[in-house]
Scaffold this motif. Structure first.
Motif, PDB file in Angstrom:
ATOM      1  N   UNK A 129       0.818  -1.224   0.000  1.00 22.42           N
ATOM      2  CA  UNK A 129       0.000   0.000   0.000  1.00 22.42           C
ATOM      3  C   UNK A 129       0.848   1.268   0.000  1.00 22.42           C
ATOM      4  N   UNK A 130       1.904   1.275   0.782  1.00 18.26           N
ATOM      5  CA  UNK A 130       2.776   2.453   0.821  1.00 18.26           C
ATOM      6  C   UNK A 130       3.551   2.595  -0.477  1.00 18.26           C
ATOM      7  N   UNK A 131       4.039   1.482  -1.002  1.00 19.59           N
ATOM      8  CA  UNK A 131       4.743   1.525  -2.289  1.00 19.59           C
ATOM      9  C   UNK A 131       3.807   2.030  -3.381  1.00 19.59           C
ATOM     10  N   UNK A 132       2.565   1.598  -3.318  1.00 24.01           N
ATOM     11  CA  UNK A 132       1.567   2.022  -4.294  1.00 24.01           C
ATOM     12  C   UNK A 132       1.326   3.527  -4.211  1.00 24.01           C
ATOM     13  N   UNK A 133       1.122   4.020  -3.002  1.00 23.18           N
ATOM     14  CA  UNK A 133       0.836   5.447  -2.819  1.00 23.18           C
ATOM     15  C   UNK A 133       2.010   6.320  -3.248  1.00 23.18           C
ATOM     16  N   UNK A 134       3.212   5.949  -2.852  1.00 26.64           N
ATOM     17  CA  UNK A 134       4.361   6.813  -3.115  1.00 26.64           C
ATOM     18  C   UNK A 134       4.898   6.695  -4.533  1.00 26.64           C
ATOM     19  N   UNK A 135       4.731   5.544  -5.173  1.00 27.16           N
ATOM     20  CA  UNK A 135       5.188   5.410  -6.561  1.00 27.16           C
ATOM     21  C   UNK A 135       4.157   5.951  -7.537  1.00 27.16           C
ATOM     22  N   UNK A 136       2.898   5.978  -7.118  1.00 22.58           N
ATOM     23  CA  UNK A 136       1.765   6.391  -7.952  1.00 22.58           C
ATOM     24  C   UNK A 136       1.577   5.482  -9.169  1.00 22.58           C
ATOM     25  N   UNK A 137       2.036   4.259  -9.041  1.00 19.94           N
ATOM     26  CA  UNK A 137       1.797   3.252 -10.074  1.00 19.94           C
ATOM     27  C   UNK A 137       0.388   2.699  -9.888  1.00 19.94           C
ATOM     28  N   UNK A 138      -0.125   2.011 -10.894  1.00 20.54           N
ATOM     29  CA  UNK A 138      -1.382   1.290 -10.717  1.00 20.54           C
ATOM     30  C   UNK A 138      -1.083   0.011  -9.937  1.00 20.54           C
ATOM     31  N   UNK A 139      -2.069  -0.577  -9.274  1.00 21.24           N
ATOM     32  CA  UNK A 139      -1.807  -1.827  -8.552  1.00 21.24           C
ATOM     33  C   UNK A 139      -1.222  -2.910  -9.462  1.00 21.24           C
ATOM     34  N   UNK A 140      -1.723  -3.003 -10.684  1.00 18.37           N
ATOM     35  CA  UNK A 140      -1.228  -4.012 -11.621  1.00 18.37           C
ATOM     36  C   UNK A 140       0.229  -3.748 -11.995  1.00 18.37           C
ATOM     37  N   UNK A 141       0.563  -2.487 -12.231  1.00 11.39           N
ATOM     38  CA  UNK A 141       1.931  -2.106 -12.593  1.00 11.39           C
ATOM     39  C   UNK A 141       2.875  -2.396 -11.432  1.00 11.39           C
ATOM     40  N   UNK A 142       2.467  -2.009 -10.221  1.00 12.45           N
ATOM     41  CA  UNK A 142       3.310  -2.247  -9.051  1.00 12.45           C
ATOM     42  C   UNK A 142       3.531  -3.737  -8.833  1.00 12.45           C
ATOM     43  N   UNK A 143       2.472  -4.504  -8.916  1.00  5.12           N
ATOM     44  CA  UNK A 143       2.584  -5.946  -8.724  1.00  5.12           C
ATOM     45  C   UNK A 143       3.538  -6.565  -9.743  1.00  5.12           C
ATOM     46  N   UNK A 144       3.397  -6.167 -10.990  1.00  2.00           N
ATOM     47  CA  UNK A 144       4.261  -6.697 -12.051  1.00  2.00           C
ATOM     48  C   UNK A 144       5.720  -6.319 -11.805  1.00  2.00           C
ATOM     49  N   UNK A 145       5.978  -5.063 -11.407  1.00  2.00           N
ATOM     50  CA  UNK A 145       7.354  -4.623 -11.180  1.00  2.00           C
ATOM     51  C   UNK A 145       7.960  -5.312  -9.957  1.00  2.00           C
ATOM     52  N   UNK A 146       7.172  -5.495  -8.905  1.00  3.87           N
ATOM     53  CA  UNK A 146       7.675  -6.198  -7.732  1.00  3.87           C
ATOM     54  C   UNK A 146       8.062  -7.630  -8.098  1.00  3.87           C
ATOM     55  N   UNK A 147       7.229  -8.292  -8.875  1.00  2.00           N
ATOM     56  CA  UNK A 147       7.547  -9.661  -9.296  1.00  2.00           C
ATOM     57  C   UNK A 147       8.813  -9.699 -10.131  1.00  2.00           C
ATOM     58  N   UNK A 148       8.959  -8.727 -11.029  1.00  2.00           N
ATOM     59  CA  UNK A 148      10.149  -8.695 -11.871  1.00  2.00           C
ATOM     60  C   UNK A 148      11.405  -8.392 -11.057  1.00  2.00           C
ATOM     61  N   UNK A 149      11.318  -7.428 -10.135  1.00  2.00           N
ATOM     62  CA  UNK A 149      12.470  -7.108  -9.289  1.00  2.00           C
ATOM     63  C   UNK A 149      12.858  -8.298  -8.421  1.00  2.00           C
ATOM     64  N   UNK A 150      11.875  -9.048  -7.978  1.00  2.44           N
ATOM     65  CA  UNK A 150      12.156 -10.255  -7.198  1.00  2.44           C
ATOM     66  C   UNK A 150      12.832 -11.317  -8.083  1.00  2.44           C
ATOM     67  N   UNK A 151      12.291 -11.537  -9.264  1.00  4.57           N
ATOM     68  CA  UNK A 151      12.857 -12.532 -10.182  1.00  4.57           C
ATOM     69  C   UNK A 151      14.285 -12.165 -10.592  1.00  4.57           C
ATOM     70  N   UNK A 152      14.570 -10.864 -10.706  1.00  4.33           N
ATOM     71  CA  UNK A 152      15.901 -10.415 -11.100  1.00  4.33           C
ATOM     72  C   UNK A 152      16.880 -10.349  -9.931  1.00  4.33           C
TER      73      UNK A 152
END
Length: 162
Positions: free
Chosen positions: A35-58
């Protein structure tokens, strides 16, 4: 990006968009929950979720469960992610130098705990010349930047309760 030996291209493949950089910035600022990452990045929930998964995979971040019912996760930087801090500092320095209106305050001032002085806006302390590490810095947000961040958080809370 295994089809090139260029380290810039390979780095760009891991951290090459606005959202990834903002997520990593927030993790360095101590924000670990969706929730905090979402608010401060101003990404959409889908965008944030996708980027978190990618950063984790990388290998940049780890996802850790902090609540079982319902399952909730928080994120933390890995050694690879923490090694990105000089890049964040370089982006900050460039932005403070080239992307501000005249008269704007520095968004975040750092005290270098090693020497006790203002660290400046570069990647090395302007007072003692040592390379800056996040663990050696105490951050103080400018009043205007603190208000901006609080407004984003308040807007996210209002949207969630609506």
């Amino acid at each position: 990006m295994k089809d090139t030996l260029c380290p810039v291209a390979r780095s760009q493949a891991v951290i090459g968009d606005r959202w990834a950089v903002l997520i990593v910035r927030e993790l360095f600022m101590g924000n670990r929950r969706f929730d905090t990452l979402l608010a401060q990045s101003q990404a959409t929930p889908q965008m944030l979720s996708a980027r978190l998964k990618r950063l984790e995979a990388d290998g940049m971040i780890l996802r850790k469960r902090y609540m079982d019912k319902p399952p909730r996760y928080e994120y933390e930087l890995t050694e690879m992610g923490r090694a990105f801090y000089p890049v964040i500092l370089a982006l900050r320095e460039w932005g403070e130098t080239w992307c501000k209106s005249r008269g704007e305050d520095i968004a975040v001032r750092y005290t270098h705990l090693t020497c006790g002085h203002d660290a400046g806006v570069g990647t090395v302390c302007q007072s003692c010349g040592k390379p800056l590490r996040r663990s050696d810095l105490k951050a103080e947000l400018s009043p205007s930047y603190a208000r901006e961040r609080a407004a984003r958080q308040d807007a996210a809370k209002a949207q969630k309760s609506a």
